[in-house]
Design an enzyme around this catalytic site. Structure first.
Site, mmCIF file in Angstrom:
data_model
loop_
_atom_site.group_PDB
_atom_site.id
_atom_site.type_symbol
_atom_site.label_atom_id
_atom_site.label_comp_id
_atom_site.label_asym_id
_atom_site.label_seq_id
_atom_site.Cartn_x
_atom_site.Cartn_y
_atom_site.Cartn_z
ATOM 1 N N HIS A 26 -53.538 81.097 30.821
ATOM 2 C CA HIS A 26 -52.578 81.658 31.777
ATOM 3 C C HIS A 26 -51.171 81.565 31.210
ATOM 4 C CE1 HIS A 26 -50.543 77.973 33.296
ATOM 5 N NE2 HIS A 26 -51.682 77.387 32.973
ATOM 6 N N CYS A 27 -50.266 82.387 31.753
ATOM 7 C CA CYS A 27 -48.846 82.292 31.406
ATOM 8 C C CYS A 27 -48.092 81.944 32.693
ATOM 9 C CB CYS A 27 -48.359 83.594 30.782
ATOM 10 S SG CYS A 27 -48.544 85.034 31.842
ATOM 11 N N VAL A 28 -46.876 82.402 32.846
ATOM 12 C CA VAL A 28 -46.054 81.998 33.989
ATOM 13 C C VAL A 28 -46.585 82.548 35.303
ATOM 14 C CG1 VAL A 28 -43.732 82.077 34.992
ATOM 15 C CG2 VAL A 28 -44.021 81.819 32.528
ATOM 16 N N THR A 29 -47.098 83.788 35.284
ATOM 17 C CA THR A 29 -47.547 84.412 36.539
ATOM 18 C C THR A 29 -48.949 84.998 36.463
ATOM 19 O OG1 THR A 29 -46.548 86.539 35.907
ATOM 20 C CG2 THR A 29 -45.180 85.035 37.202
ATOM 21 N N ARG A 30 -49.594 84.981 35.287
ATOM 22 C CA ARG A 30 -50.832 85.732 35.122
ATOM 23 C C ARG A 30 -51.969 84.901 34.544
ATOM 24 N NH1 ARG A 30 -48.419 89.408 31.091
ATOM 25 N NH2 ARG A 30 -46.626 88.058 31.347
#
Length: 478
Positions: A26-30
């Site tokens: 995952h990244c910051v929002t996804r």
């Protein structure tokens, strides 16, 4: 049972189950999935999940927009799915199996420039601030700059150049480091290589044209010009690739007992020599050729057409990942011309996407769930981060994305038609005006207004022609 348990179970089911997941991170929002069979992902059902704000596929990864709760959701999902925690680098490598050759090339280019972006953004802000205090004549009846009337601001201007020079003039150091890191070579050797391209011993690249004589190394049987490659992109990339190739292949044949001594020496020394004899001059010519074509295209009688195509197509390029190529072109234009007329259009495209979201906020003003996605997306877009706006809102409904593309087209034509130039890459979106050369700021401000007004109005107009989707959105709010 947490609030993420049921959505996680639903997502797992609709991506094809644990057996279909090769890698997830995952990244910051996804959430970022590399799926063994991407066709098993049921996009329609996934987007019906309460927590999901949208989906898209990019760079071989199936990405699900969750929002600020993504970290907690990811932990719950991996526990339910029974999959291991995975690093982003591992996910990228796995994703490349789903890419065609062109996508892999663009991915490699992105991996080189992405680690440099924080420094480039800082450098853009610094040059933008120096632009304001050193170029805009705002005092003594519009005849003098802050630097000219204040020792404090003069000192500030001189001090900030220390950082600006480190970022842009010594950019080859960052590039060779990034290439070595990306290719699996030793990063410190990449740094040393970069320093040999910009060493103070060399004639500065910016002084070559005016130099009466070019210094050289005399080997008796041959002479090699001592020319620096400050701010040059392609020579640094070529040199970094050669260093990585030599080091990686030497490791395969040199015994471990002497590897520490032999490999760095026979990788670095030949690379530095070839960088100054062959790769540097060739890379310089290629870079000059690229920048001349782009600049000539934008300043020719058909510049408006080039601008219209680029302004309209830039947002779709972001979807494919091809937009990463513009970083290299912008930096090359900066080194050759002292500025770039390409980057202003990128900033305007970001503004246009944010303005389309702003219109959707107005259209769906009674939908509280929608506003949780659209308001943060619009803010981030106006500050230069377009993905939440594009994938969470504009592409989801379609017509806002088209409205933004049209607005970006018109704004780009205004910008290029007025010969707007930026000093450097900067923060995309509204703060982008700080990077524009002082004499072009008024026209860029007009282009910004165009990028705000046209997408907003067109989104409202298009919404009347797509009442089915808008009605669906309003029904969800009831």
């Amino acid at each position: 049972m947490s609030k993420f348990t049921e959505p996680a179970k639903e997502l797992l089911e609709h991506v094809g189950g644990s057996d279909n997941i090769s890698v997830v991170t995952h990244c910051v929002t996804r959430m970022r999935f590399v799926l063994k069979d991407p066709k098993k992902a049921d996009v329609e059902e996934i987007e019906k999940i309460n927590l999901v704000k949208g989906t898209f596929t990019q760079a071989g990864q199936f990405q699900v927009i969750v929002g600020n709760d993504v970290s907690s959701f990811y932990n719950e999902f991996t526990k339910i799915a029974g999959v291991n925690d995975t690093s982003k680098d591992e996910a990228k490598e796995a994703a490349k199996q789903n890419m065609n050759p062109l996508q892999r090339l663009i991915s490699h280019l992105a991996d080189i420039f992405t680690p440099l972006i924080p420094a480039l953004v800082v450098g853009g802000l610094i040059l933008g601030f120096r632009n304001v205090i050193g170029e805009i004549e705002m005092l003594d009846g519009g005849t003098k700059t802050l630097v000219e009337v204040s020792q404090f601001w003069k000192g500030t201007n001189d001090f900030l150049w220390l950082i600006g020079e480190a970022i842009f003039h010594f950019l080859p150091v960052g590039i060779t480091w990034a290439v070595a890191r990306k290719m699996g070579a030793t990063p410190i050797l990449g740094i040393v290589l970069g320093i040999t391209l910009v060493s103070p011993q060399l004639l500065n690249a910016y002084g070559v044209a005016e130099a009466d004589a070019i210094p050289f190394w005399d080997f008796g049987f041959a002479q090699v010009d001592m020319i620096g490659y400050q701010a040059q992109v392609i020579p640094a990339i070529l040199a970094g690739l050669l260093l990585s190739f030599l080091e990686i292949n030497l490791r395969k044949v040199v015994p471990n007992a002497i590897s520490m001594i032999v490999v760095p020496f026979f990788a670095l020394v030949p690379t530095v020599l070839l960088a100054h004899i062959v790769l540097g001059p060739i890379g310089w010519e290629i870079g000059s050729w690229i920048s001349d074509i782009v600049y000539s295209g934008l300043t020719s009688g058909f510049g408006w057409l080039f601008a219209a195509i680029f302004g309209f197509a830039y947002a779709p390029l972001v979807i494919t990942g091809l937009h990463h190529m513009t970083n290299a072109i912008d930096l090359q234009l900066m080194s050759e011309l002292g500025g770039t007329n390409l980057w202003p259009m990128i900033a305007l495209s970001n503004i246009a996407q944010g303005s389309a979201v702003l219109a959707m906020i107005y259209i769906n003003r009674r939908n509280e769930q929608e506003k949780q996605v659209s308001i943060p997306a619009a803010i981030s877009c106006y500050l230069g981060v377009t993905e939440p706006a594009m994938f969470g809102i504009n592409l989801k409904y379609g017509f806002p994305f088209l409205a933004a593309m049209i607005g970006s087209l018109v704004a780009a034509v205004v910008s290029v038609g007025s010969n707007v130039m930026a000093n450097s890459i900067g923060v995309g979106g509204l703060p982008g005006i700080l990077s524009i050369q002082a004499k072009h700021m008024p026209m860029f401000a007009i282009a910004m207004v165009v990028a705000i007004v046209i997408p907003f109005l067109l989104t409202l107009v298009f919404s009347k022609m797509n009442m089915g989707k808008v009605a669906f959105t309003r029904n969800r709010a009831k």
